[in-house]
Design a protein around this motif. Sequence first.
Motif, PDB file in Angstrom:
ATOM      1  N   TRP A  23       0.839  -1.209   0.000  1.00  0.00           N
ATOM      2  CA  TRP A  23       0.000   0.000   0.000  1.00  0.00           C
ATOM      3  C   TRP A  23       0.868   1.251   0.000  1.00  0.00           C
ATOM      4  N   LYS A  24       1.863   1.278   0.848  1.00  0.00           N
ATOM      5  CA  LYS A  24       2.777   2.413   0.955  1.00  0.00           C
ATOM      6  C   LYS A  24       4.196   1.893   1.154  1.00  0.00           C
ATOM      7  N   TYR A  25       5.146   2.619   0.607  1.00  0.00           N
ATOM      8  CA  TYR A  25       6.556   2.356   0.885  1.00  0.00           C
ATOM      9  C   TYR A  25       7.115   3.606   1.550  1.00  0.00           C
ATOM     10  N   SER A  26       7.678   3.416   2.743  1.00  0.00           N
ATOM     11  CA  SER A  26       8.143   4.567   3.512  1.00  0.00           C
ATOM     12  C   SER A  26       9.455   4.215   4.205  1.00  0.00           C
ATOM     13  N   HIS A  27       9.809   4.986   5.210  1.00  0.00           N
ATOM     14  CA  HIS A  27      11.046   4.766   5.948  1.00  0.00           C
ATOM     15  C   HIS A  27      10.787   4.886   7.440  1.00  0.00           C
ATOM     16  N   ALA A  28      11.520   4.099   8.186  1.00  0.00           N
ATOM     17  CA  ALA A  28      11.500   4.206   9.640  1.00  0.00           C
ATOM     18  C   ALA A  28      12.778   4.898  10.086  1.00  0.00           C
ATOM     19  N   SER A  29      12.636   6.004  10.795  1.00  0.00           N
ATOM     20  CA  SER A  29      13.816   6.666  11.348  1.00  0.00           C
ATOM     21  C   SER A  29      14.452   5.797  12.429  1.00  0.00           C
ATOM     22  N   TYR A  30      13.581   5.098  13.186  1.00  0.00           N
ATOM     23  CA  TYR A  30      14.040   4.180  14.228  1.00  0.00           C
ATOM     24  C   TYR A  30      13.111   2.967  14.214  1.00  0.00           C
ATOM     25  N   LEU A  31      13.691   1.807  14.513  1.00  0.00           N
ATOM     26  CA  LEU A  31      12.896   0.570  14.450  1.00  0.00           C
ATOM     27  C   LEU A  31      13.464  -0.433  15.443  1.00  0.00           C
TER      28      LEU A  31
END
Length: 729
Positions: A23-31
Amino acid sequence: MQINPAMDSSPGNALFRLGHNCWKYSHASYLAPVVDCANYYRALHEAICRAQHSIFILGWDIDSRIDLIRGAEAEAQACPTALFELLQWKARQTPAIQIYLNRWNYSVFLSAERESFSEAKWKLSGADNLHFIFDGQLPLGASHHQKVVVIDDELAFCGGMDVAIARWDNRHHHPRNPDRLDPDGSMKMGLEKRFDPYHDVQVLVAGPVAAVLARLVRYRWHFGGGKRAAKVRQAHHNALPSSWPASIKPVMERVGVGVSLTMPRFHRQPQVQQIERLYIDMIAKAERFIYMENQFFTRRAVAKALNQRLRENPRLKVLLVSCYNAQGVMERKSMFHARVIFRKIVESHGVADRVALAYPLSREHGEETPVRIHSKVMVVDDRYLRIGSSNINNRSMTLDSECDLVIEARDEAHRKQVAAMRNDLIREHTGLELEEIERIANRVDAPVEAFLSELEHSRQHLRRINDDRYRHERFTRLARRFADPSRPILPDLFTSRRAFGRSKRRIPFRLIAGILLVAAVALSWKVTPLAEYATPEKIVPLLEQVQNTAWAFPAGLAAYVLGTLVFLPHMVMTGTVVVVFAPLEAFLIAMLGSLISVSVGWLAGLGLGKKSLQAMLGRHAEKISQYARDGGVMGLTLLRLLPIAPFTVVNLALGMMKVPFVTLLIATVLGLLPGTLVSVFIGQSALALFKNPDPHNAVLVGAGLLLWVLVIVSTHFLSRHWQRRLHAN
């Protein structure tokens, strides 16, 4: 906002295709992964205590009674530890905060395990900034299965965990733990539920992907029937959020994350099947090792994809970790029998030596206890780590609402971190050293069986699953139709209410009342002594008490009518009256009782109306009505001869179709006459044979059985002939 399966362009990499498997491709600043519920509840408690602006909790269940912090740790907490008191306290302490709880409006079959009157409890909490809805905006048979928590629009949890009973455990998974204790379902009157070791996984993210999940929970809140929630707050994505729990340390930074969904077609929401496509696409990328933890393995398309990739790539190994024991009859007949088929598909064509389906167990002080797997984890090599809510079954791929996050490692540092998270999970189940796990995963000459080595010093082990005990289950198709369906049980008209506007097609209120009545009768067989007393052994003594009185015939007639109305088969009721009454009386009671039962059912169906039939059967309603009209007396007679559904259900349907009453009575007499005569004859002959076992009575019983066979064969012949005649016309 509508969840559109093709709303964005591609992120430009080989795996994710927006609108297809993502659905969406994004980024995690922290995980960071959050493993097992003790750690998740602690982290959730900390995040709620630190929240300032908004809290969204989206779940299959949200139980207000659950203690998030337990044991000695709970005594040192400044905030309340039970969910209800915690959120009440938060709403009072921070008046500007808005709290939204979206809980699935669950199936009646789960009511004994759930907290009753929870909606009233939350809404009467006295906090204007604490909002609650039961989300029933799904097709019948579907569940709202997404488990997402968003705090201040800057961090989010997603995975397999709900705040629900029988979930809490720590990573030690001791066979016995006094803190594995929750209040049981409200219907169990204050009882407490102790449960066995339990394993689950959540992922905690911050940054742009948290904002994506913030949009998702608002969409679901509004779609589920809530008023529009507060707008998404613009958060600073570079810094670690102030609400980030102190007990969880980030293990990855600035990593790509795909958000994949399953959403059923319902009202204005199109069907979204990204979850299944992403599973298959991830399998196709595997080179050395696939590791999966999942509660269920039943989806055949995934099994076929695994087998195909194993055949394509001789270096590939697959380790599947799942549950050992089924919880309940329906789970055994649907999920666990289907797992036998899933495994057979995966291991076919000579690849079985590179696949292991195993369950974890905990051994301590001479006691062994299986660990219940509820996690939904998939790791492909050291490139992709998937954590979400989706099971590998039919409903998670097509029917339930689901949300999975897939972490993509694009550089060497991220690959090492993905491998480290996978190895840490396997170590929890096996006790193997991390270096040994890495060696088995990557060396071609290391068999997958090596993960199942039971080390003496380890308390926890993986053991191969043997599902032979589930191989010969009966009624498995019927069980899967209700427990693991891939399509709605009925059209999407049958829901609690419509969230987006008014529909042109409305459910007749009389139909709802009729369905509730039928459901109540059906449920009474489960929760009342009806099934115990509705047997010839119980009814016959009651009738024998009035056998030689003036009330004998009316009592027999009343028993026959009531029996057929509550779905007792005609054969059972006819056999019952044959035992008590003389042949002529038994025959008259059976025929008159049937006609009275037909009349009651027909009148009830007439009251429900034809619109109810159309709502139930859609475009098929007119075809069935046409058959009933065109078939006339002969067609309805054949309908009576064929046991296509319970007697009362057929009568209700014929009433909805407005079949002429006189025609129906004539057809009922003609249809039931042969079978009733033969039943009375066989019953009386069998009684005579029992009392006097001579050859004459034996011949009579044999002749009766032969007549019964002739009735069945004749019925089949007449039905086929009449159908051909109707089609010819």
